[in-house]
Write a protein that holds these residues in place. Sequence first.
Motif, PDB file in Angstrom:
ATOM      1  N   ALA A  30       0.829  -1.199   0.000  1.00 31.22           N
ATOM      2  CA  ALA A  30       0.000   0.000   0.000  1.00 31.22           C
ATOM      3  C   ALA A  30       0.865   1.250   0.000  1.00 31.22           C
ATOM      4  N   PRO A  31       0.552   2.234  -0.857  1.00 24.37           N
ATOM      5  CA  PRO A  31       1.279   3.505  -0.811  1.00 24.37           C
ATOM      6  C   PRO A  31       1.094   4.169   0.551  1.00 24.37           C
ATOM      7  N   LEU A  32       2.068   4.959   0.941  1.00 27.32           N
ATOM      8  CA  LEU A  32       2.052   5.576   2.255  1.00 27.32           C
ATOM      9  C   LEU A  32       0.833   6.478   2.434  1.00 27.32           C
ATOM     10  N   ASN A  33       0.411   7.187   1.368  1.00 30.55           N
ATOM     11  CA  ASN A  33      -0.737   8.076   1.508  1.00 30.55           C
ATOM     12  C   ASN A  33      -2.016   7.290   1.782  1.00 30.55           C
ATOM     13  N   GLN A  34      -2.141   6.057   1.258  1.00 28.66           N
ATOM     14  CA  GLN A  34      -3.322   5.256   1.527  1.00 28.66           C
ATOM     15  C   GLN A  34      -3.354   4.785   2.971  1.00 28.66           C
ATOM     16  N   GLU A  50      12.244  18.448   2.475  1.00 28.22           N
ATOM     17  CA  GLU A  50      11.151  18.276   1.526  1.00 28.22           C
ATOM     18  C   GLU A  50      11.716  18.004   0.136  1.00 28.22           C
ATOM     19  N   GLY A  51      10.936  17.308  -0.690  1.00 34.79           N
ATOM     20  CA  GLY A  51      11.349  17.000  -2.050  1.00 34.79           C
ATOM     21  C   GLY A  51      10.327  17.478  -3.062  1.00 34.79           C
ATOM     22  N   LEU A  52      10.565  17.136  -4.334  1.00 38.61           N
ATOM     23  CA  LEU A  52       9.732  17.625  -5.430  1.00 38.61           C
ATOM     24  C   LEU A  52       8.679  16.633  -5.884  1.00 38.61           C
ATOM     25  N   SER A  53       8.632  15.431  -5.338  1.00 37.70           N
ATOM     26  CA  SER A  53       7.713  14.423  -5.841  1.00 37.70           C
ATOM     27  C   SER A  53       6.270  14.882  -5.697  1.00 37.70           C
ATOM     28  N   VAL A  54       5.527  14.794  -6.807  1.00 31.60           N
ATOM     29  CA  VAL A  54       4.112  15.135  -6.803  1.00 31.60           C
ATOM     30  C   VAL A  54       3.267  13.869  -6.859  1.00 31.60           C
ATOM     31  N   PHE A  55       3.579  12.964  -7.792  1.00 30.06           N
ATOM     32  CA  PHE A  55       2.829  11.722  -7.910  1.00 30.06           C
ATOM     33  C   PHE A  55       3.453  10.612  -7.065  1.00 30.06           C
ATOM     34  N   GLY A  56       4.766  10.544  -7.089  1.00 31.71           N
ATOM     35  CA  GLY A  56       5.448   9.398  -6.510  1.00 31.71           C
ATOM     36  C   GLY A  56       5.553   9.479  -5.002  1.00 31.71           C
ATOM     37  N   GLN A  57       5.561   8.313  -4.381  1.00 33.74           N
ATOM     38  CA  GLN A  57       5.801   8.208  -2.950  1.00 33.74           C
ATOM     39  C   GLN A  57       7.259   7.804  -2.768  1.00 33.74           C
ATOM     40  N   ALA A  58       8.100   8.768  -2.446  1.00 31.27           N
ATOM     41  CA  ALA A  58       9.520   8.464  -2.287  1.00 31.27           C
ATOM     42  C   ALA A  58       9.753   7.584  -1.064  1.00 31.27           C
ATOM     43  N   LEU A  59       8.895   7.704  -0.056  1.00 35.24           N
ATOM     44  CA  LEU A  59       8.979   6.852   1.126  1.00 35.24           C
ATOM     45  C   LEU A  59       7.893   5.789   1.036  1.00 35.24           C
ATOM     46  N   GLU A  60       8.206   4.602   1.522  1.00 39.34           N
ATOM     47  CA  GLU A  60       7.305   3.471   1.341  1.00 39.34           C
ATOM     48  C   GLU A  60       6.914   2.825   2.659  1.00 39.34           C
ATOM     49  N   THR A  61       5.740   2.209   2.632  1.00 41.75           N
ATOM     50  CA  THR A  61       5.282   1.415   3.765  1.00 41.75           C
ATOM     51  C   THR A  61       6.177   0.202   3.964  1.00 41.75           C
ATOM     52  N   ARG A  62       6.779  -0.278   2.893  1.00 42.40           N
ATOM     53  CA  ARG A  62       7.485  -1.560   2.902  1.00 42.40           C
ATOM     54  C   ARG A  62       8.630  -1.621   3.910  1.00 42.40           C
ATOM     55  N   PHE A  63       9.330  -0.514   4.135  1.00 42.14           N
ATOM     56  CA  PHE A  63      10.477  -0.591   5.044  1.00 42.14           C
ATOM     57  C   PHE A  63      10.131  -0.145   6.460  1.00 42.14           C
ATOM     58  N   ALA A  64       8.851   0.111   6.743  1.00 41.87           N
ATOM     59  CA  ALA A  64       8.458   0.612   8.062  1.00 41.87           C
ATOM     60  C   ALA A  64       8.155  -0.534   9.019  1.00 41.87           C
TER      61      ALA A  64
END
Length: 719
Positions: free
Chosen positions: A84-88, A124-138
């Motif tokens: 799951a993406p972090l925003n979800q 902060e970064g420039l990503s608009v669509f992409g999730q640079a940070l992920e649920t996977r490593f949390a």
Amino acid sequence: MSIRQTMLLVALAIAARPAAAGALPPGPDASPVAAGGDQITLDSIEIISQQLDAARLQIQPSLGASAYSFNQQALQAIPQGENAPLNQVLLQAPGVAQDSFGQVHVRGDHANVQYRINGVQLPEGLSVFGQALETRFARSISLITGALPAQYGFQTAGVLDIQTKTGLTNPGLGLTAYGGTFAWAQPSFEYGGRYDKVDWFITGDYLQNARGIENPAPSFNALHDNTEQWHGFSIMNAIIDPDTRVSVFGGAFNGQFQIPNNPGQAPQLGLTVKGASTFNSGVLNENQSENTQFGVISLQKHIGSADVQISAFVRNSNLSYAPDPLGDLLFNGIAQSAQRSNLAGGMQADGSWRLNDSHTLRAGFLAQLEHTSYNTFSNVLPVDSTGAQTLDQPIGVVDIGGKTGGLYGVYLQDEWRILPVLTLNYGLRFDGVNEYTNETQVSPRINAVWKATETTTIHAGYSRYFVPPPFELVAPTSIGLFANTTAAPSVTRDDSVKAERSHYFDLGVTQLVVPGFTVGVDGYYKLATNLIDEGQFGAPIILSAFNYASARVGGVEFTASYDVGPWSIYGNAAYSRAMGINIISSQFNFAPDELAYIQQNYIHLDHDQTWTASAGAAYTFNQGTKFATRVSVDLVAQSGLRASTATVPNGASLPEYAAVNASIVQKLDLGFGAGTELRLDVLNLNDAQYQIRDGSGVGVGAPQFGLRRTLLAGVTQRF
């Protein structure tokens, strides 16, 4: 398998504190740990690591703030699990509103969310669509909100605190194959291990599907919406001695996105380009790419009754937009190739010193230097003084620039345990920004936590906030370059974006009704000057910042959770109202009548949403066995973001909607490896057709519709 709402209040922080000055928190067993680094045994490494983890949390506790926490079992129970993406994931927390391009809004703020990994704040970064940070490593995730203590500066709507997996917590190799409808394919891996006093954890994935960005049309399938993305993260920890640890971690993201098309649209500007005046909007070919990389090295040290963590960090991010040369000109009057980049690096130090049983001092600083650059090449058409097109041959306009600037902040605070049931945390921050604006502020913070009964905890707080403009989203436009062209703005004023300053008040209570069942309510109110908002202006999906002269934001959140045995149930609801008046920077992005109305009237912010709600339940059959079956379901309900009417900017709200997601996960023991796991996820089970944006509103770009029913399945094999 729980999603547990907890208030990270002083009572909890005190309970986790070392029992005596000069000693690290006790480990999970009574095994003694040698004092000399040369005498550390392999069996004691895990104990030392857990002790240092606990000490790190004591350096930066969320005293008096509210936190909604997801442990590892909770992250696994969410539909899609670690895929799951972090925003979800964040949409399951109270007061989080969904927006387009993967954006979320916390407590009525547009962005303003701070991201921390193992206590280190990332630029902060420039990503608009992409999730640079992920649920996977949390290993765990907490969203901290409210009147934040003094250690949290700069981005203050919420603090997303990620504690990572390590080679000790997640040893072994895991391989996952995952995918489904919309041409979804998402293979991934993770590997954790340990050698002597060093442990490591590595994870990565590849994602492709045909729903990279929200569909601008109400159709089930989107046109021109493919994406390819790569994510990676690694961390290595080295125990130097029982009181010292060095950690090195970093991650990378690369994403390619097609901008989806809205068929059936016709150019409305009446332009002609090289003899063409019409264009099929269904075959537009606009594309955007994003990438980011970050790295951190940290030294953690326990000295007597003090703990300290010192870190150096760097983050690089880039964004590039490629237009449709003909289509963009006919639809927008400009076809702009745009690139932006941002390189930021700095140092952070945080420490705590337990003076006695009543007082714990905490202090620290963060200093960051960054360089941002922009490079645009625009094709436009010449016009005369009346705005009429004079030639059908495009002309080129080049706009290149960049700037170096910095942020700095320092804080000091005292946790004062006045009574066994009453704790006061008070302190000061001093922050400054020297970028496109040069400003400073001294910010007092104070929180009180009262454990009124064994089952009731009340907290109240006040924080003065100072939020610098997002440097990477502020680029002065040379408006004069576009004079006498189809891209000339109606307004030529472009005042610099200023730092936001606000007074923030928070009051909340949590009640343990019966063991395992907790309820809470939390209210907040913010009075802001120069409130920072962001919008999309033009075809490139690049957000730009601007200020409202004054704003008021307030709301209330309700939470409930039940976690007993195989059951885990939660529910959240939040009311919010965010209003602003008088846009005082980046005015050229707005129409004259829009600016005139907002100058005299408070309006809803475009991301204001009256009600948000989330709920979920999970049940595990055969819990604790090698053949456990987990069934879970969650719900996201939203009352709708803002839209403009003919007379009032942001004067209406979009229709309310609710989307249900479901998941089944089956564990198996096939006799080889360390276990097998099968999962089936259904996103938007009810196939709700809902609109996130309708293309109107202050700083709003194209329409966006939510993801339709999606079936995903996967298998994970562990070794």
